[in-house]
Write an enzyme that holds these catalytic residues in place. Structure first.
Site, PDB file in Angstrom:
ATOM      1  N   GLY A 270       0.789  -1.219   0.000  1.00  0.00           N
ATOM      2  CA  GLY A 270       0.000   0.000   0.000  1.00  0.00           C
ATOM      3  C   GLY A 270       0.823   1.272   0.000  1.00  0.00           C
ATOM      4  O   GLY A 270       0.265   2.358   0.039  1.00  0.00           O
ATOM      5  N   ASP A 271       2.168   1.150   0.006  1.00  0.00           N
ATOM      6  CA  ASP A 271       2.998   2.357  -0.012  1.00  0.00           C
ATOM      7  C   ASP A 271       4.283   2.041  -0.790  1.00  0.00           C
ATOM      8  O   ASP A 271       4.364   1.002  -1.450  1.00  0.00           O
ATOM      9  CB  ASP A 271       3.264   2.855   1.419  1.00  0.00           C
ATOM     10  CG  ASP A 271       3.414   4.377   1.485  1.00  0.00           C
ATOM     11  OD1 ASP A 271       3.989   4.954   0.532  1.00  0.00           O
ATOM     12  OD2 ASP A 271       2.988   4.989   2.474  1.00  0.00           O
ATOM     13  N   ASP A 272       5.276   2.940  -0.739  1.00  0.00           N
ATOM     14  CA  ASP A 272       6.472   2.790  -1.580  1.00  0.00           C
ATOM     15  C   ASP A 272       7.055   1.372  -1.505  1.00  0.00           C
ATOM     16  O   ASP A 272       7.180   0.795  -0.433  1.00  0.00           O
ATOM     17  CB  ASP A 272       7.545   3.791  -1.145  1.00  0.00           C
ATOM     18  CG  ASP A 272       7.103   5.246  -1.317  1.00  0.00           C
ATOM     19  OD1 ASP A 272       6.081   5.494  -2.006  1.00  0.00           O
ATOM     20  OD2 ASP A 272       7.765   6.132  -0.762  1.00  0.00           O
TER      21      ASP A 272
END
Ligand SMILES: *[C@@H]1O[C@H](CO)[C@@H](O)[C@H](O)[C@H]1NC(C)=O
Ligand SMILES: *[C@@H]1O[C@H](CO)[C@@H](O)[C@H](O)[C@H]1NC(C)=O
Ligand SMILES: *[C@@H]1O[C@H](CO)[C@@H](O)[C@H](O)[C@H]1NC(C)=O
Length: 448
Positions: free
Chosen positions: A254-256
């Protein structure tokens, strides 16, 4: 539920196999690998978590079994170290600490699963380079699996899974009820000679793998999985660490996917420990945020970064180099080469206005230096916007070089690049970038 787990684990192995399959065709010369940095080594002694009262039924809490087994490795030290075998089964446990000279070996079908009891989760002091928890003031919850001040550690096996059961933590974040900053899934602090391979990491409460103040870290043949809407589930965040090598892995979170960092504003500047010599290669994956990121916390400095052969799809930003006034520090000598991206919001973003501050004590005059960033051989299809390259007034970004970058947009509209406070050069870039990148410098100075 068990079946579902087995199915997701099997899928992860397939995705990992796909990631490996995407590796570019082996050239005549041997492909570079991380293997030599921290070689896999055999342990003389093997013990099983079962010998310490562990029960892999998915119900029994095994925290005490892990602590006893690892205490035993630490205090009855065997020459050549000890392998802790985790057999097939579901091993529910609270957070536990690793020790030196050990291998944590997850057998095929082994699932180490975090307890959802957040009330008894141990707390730790904040990291000095952050001054506080990353999301809440004060301390922070200890990582699910933690190695602090240790060396010669291997986490491997036959593609078993470490599951953080992050859902309870994501919901606390969503409801604004988190008392302290969420735990990572796996964190190493002040540790050296770490090797992680053939493990699936799943549903981290926060960042997945966080080596901080570490050197000689190898991460290869892993999969990291978390839902697209899970908050802050970064894949791998090398932080104030050197000689980190990440390769041949599948990351979908859900992120980098990978974000290189080095501390936060006045705390990171005071601590002053850079991230240096980080290699990232043959990574496949997708995220609503960035594929390859540097920052935004770069207050200790980030340099000598190489990312190559990266394969992204359905991603927010392909390459994101981000910092902010108040960060101080620097980003230097970064090469990103061989990136294929499909269906991305923005191709390339190199900007100086991203990220929040720890408190009012940051110095707005502490401007980061960004110099020597080369992005080459990028092929993007279904790209909504090519990119932004926006330096900081008073601290323009220098020697930003784009070469052979083709970003094919969706439909026929032509979204322009946005550039400010930047100098550098561009050759073979489509769509053609801003004047700042084409005229101010000879291209040769991009490579020195
Ligand atoms: C683990 O997964 C990788 C990638 O799919 C595969 O190459 C390897 O053989 C697997 N290992 C085991 C022991 O199943
Ligand atoms: C685990 O390590 C941390 C950091 O060194 C320490 O604060 C904590 O007490 C340790 N926990 C256990 C159960 O030993
Ligand atoms: C730049 O970084 C690369 C690693 O990506 C390293 O091999 C090279 O020596 C560095 N160059 C300088 C001038 O430090």
């Amino acid at each position: 539920m068990e079946l579902l787990q087995a199915v997701t684990a099997a899928m992860a192995v397939v995705l990992l196999a796909l990631a490996l399959g995407h590796a570019p065709p082996a050239a005549a010369e041997r492909e570079a690998t991380c293997a030599g940095i921290v070689p896999m080594r055999r342990r003389k002694e093997v013990i099983s978590i079962r010998e310490f009262g562990g029960v892999g039924d998915g119900k029994t809490l095994n925290t005490w079994a892990f602590e006893k087994a690892i205490y035993r490795i630490q205090h009855l030290r065997r020459r050549g170290g000890t392998l802790l075998y985790v057999p097939s089964g579901v091993w529910l446990t609270g957070s536990f600490n690793l020790t030196s000279h050990m291998t944590l070996h997850l057998a095929r079908g082994a699932l180490i699963k975090a307890t959802e009891d957040t009330k008894n989760w141990p707390l730790m002091e904040p990291l000095p380079s952050y001054g506080r928890g990353r999301e809440r003031p004060g301390g922070r919850y200890a990582s699910f699996i933690l190695g602090s001040g240790i060396h010669d550690v291997i986490i491997t096996g036959e593609n078993g899974t470490i599951d953080g059961q992050g859902g309870v933590w994501w919901n606390m974040w969503r409801h604004g009820t988190l008392p302290f900053s969420r735990p990572n899934l796996l964190e190493f602090i002040h540790s050296t000679d770490i090797h992680i391979s053939n493990v699936i990491f799943k549903n981290s409460p926060f960042w997945n793998i966080h080596p901080v103040y570490c050197s000689n870290v190898v991460i290869r043949y892993i999969a990291i999985l978390a839902p697209r809407d899970s908050p802050n589930t970064d894949g791998i965040d090398p932080d104030s660490s050197s000689n980190v090598c990440i390769e041949d892995s599948f990351i979908s979170t859900g992120d980098d996917l990978v974000a290189v960092k080095s501390g936060w504003d006045e705390y990171g500047i005071a601590y002053g420990l850079p991230s240096t010599s980080v290699t990232i290669r043959r990574i496949t994956g997708s995220t609503p945020f960035a594929g390859i990121a540097i920052g935004s916390e770069v207050s200790g400095g980030v340099d000598n970064i190489l990312a190559e052969n990266i394969n992204l799809h359905d991603t927010g930003i392909g390459i994101h180099i981000k910092t902010n006034a108040g960060r101080g520090g620097y980003i230097r000598n970064v090469t990103i080469s061989g990136v294929f991206m499909s269906r991305v919001g923005k191709g390339i973003r190199i900007v100086g206005d991203v990220g929040d501050h720890p408190d009012g004590g940051f110095n707005p005059a502490a401007l980061p230096a960004v110099d020597g960033v080369t992005v080459r051989n990028v092929w993007g299809v279904g790209v909504q916007r090519p990119g932004d390259i926006e330096g900081i007034e008073g601290a323009p970004f220098t020697r930003i070089c784009l070469s052979n970058v083709k970003l094919w947009e969706i439909g026929r509209q032509r979204q322009p690049w946005k550039c400010t406070a930047v100098s550098g050069a561009a050759v073979g870039v489509h769509p053609w970038p801003c004047a700042e990148l084409t005229s101010t410098m000879a291209f040769g100075s991009c490579f020195n």
